[in-house]
Design a protein around this motif. Structure first.
Motif, PDB file in Angstrom:
ATOM      1  N   THR A 117      42.724  79.121  63.196  1.00  0.00           N
ATOM      2  CA  THR A 117      44.016  79.784  63.558  1.00  0.00           C
ATOM      3  C   THR A 117      45.183  79.407  62.830  1.00  0.00           C
ATOM      4  OG1 THR A 117      44.366  78.351  65.512  1.00  0.00           O
ATOM      5  CG2 THR A 117      43.228  80.376  65.981  1.00  0.00           C
ATOM      6  N   ALA A 118      44.943  78.186  62.005  1.00  0.00           N
ATOM      7  CA  ALA A 118      46.060  77.476  61.300  1.00  0.00           C
ATOM      8  C   ALA A 118      46.513  78.436  60.191  1.00  0.00           C
ATOM      9  CB  ALA A 118      45.543  76.268  60.495  1.00  0.00           C
ATOM     10  N   ARG A 119      47.969  78.397  59.917  1.00  0.00           N
ATOM     11  CA  ARG A 119      48.749  79.382  58.886  1.00  0.00           C
ATOM     12  C   ARG A 119      47.886  78.967  57.642  1.00  0.00           C
ATOM     13  NH1 ARG A 119      54.449  81.217  59.267  1.00  0.00           N
ATOM     14  NH2 ARG A 119      54.231  82.912  58.418  1.00  0.00           N
ATOM     15  N   ARG A 120      47.806  77.767  57.371  1.00  0.00           N
ATOM     16  CA  ARG A 120      46.907  77.289  56.084  1.00  0.00           C
ATOM     17  C   ARG A 120      45.962  76.340  56.680  1.00  0.00           C
ATOM     18  NH1 ARG A 120      50.603  73.814  52.148  1.00  0.00           N
ATOM     19  NH2 ARG A 120      48.723  73.993  51.021  1.00  0.00           N
TER      20      ARG A 120
END
Length: 101
Positions: free
Chosen positions: A38-41
């Motif tokens: 779920t991390a943006r990067r």
């Protein structure tokens, strides 16, 4: 490593990671996976514990030291009789002077 039945066949073959690798808590693994996906990067490495983060940093920044620690751990386990009944570990035992014990 997460303690699960997937390791039973390895243990039965005499090649257990017990004593060489610490089991990670399942809750920590699930949290780390959820955080990573779920991390943006996407993170480069994902550890589930502080110790795991330290081990990854050591391997990345001091690979010779990490290699020495692993070799010492394997040698100590062999001296204690680990892998003695494992035909697949015959070459490892031979390289460490443990022959077919």
């Amino acid at each position: 490593m997460v303690r699960s039945t997937i390791h039973d066949s390895v243990r039965e073959a005499g090649l257990s990671l017990d004593g060489a690798s610490r089991p990670e808590p399942l809750e920590g693994v699930v949290s780390a996976v959820v955080a990573a996906v779920t991390a943006r990067r996407a993170p480069r490495d994902v550890a589930t514990t502080r110790r795991g983060r330290a081990e990854m940093a050591l391997a990345r920044h001091a690979p010779a030291l990490a290699d020495w620690i692993v070799r010492r751990t394997v040698a100590a386990r062999l001296a204690a009789g680990a892998f003695a009944g494992a035909p697949l570990a015959e070459g490892l035992r031979r390289r460490h002077g443990r022959g077919n014990k």
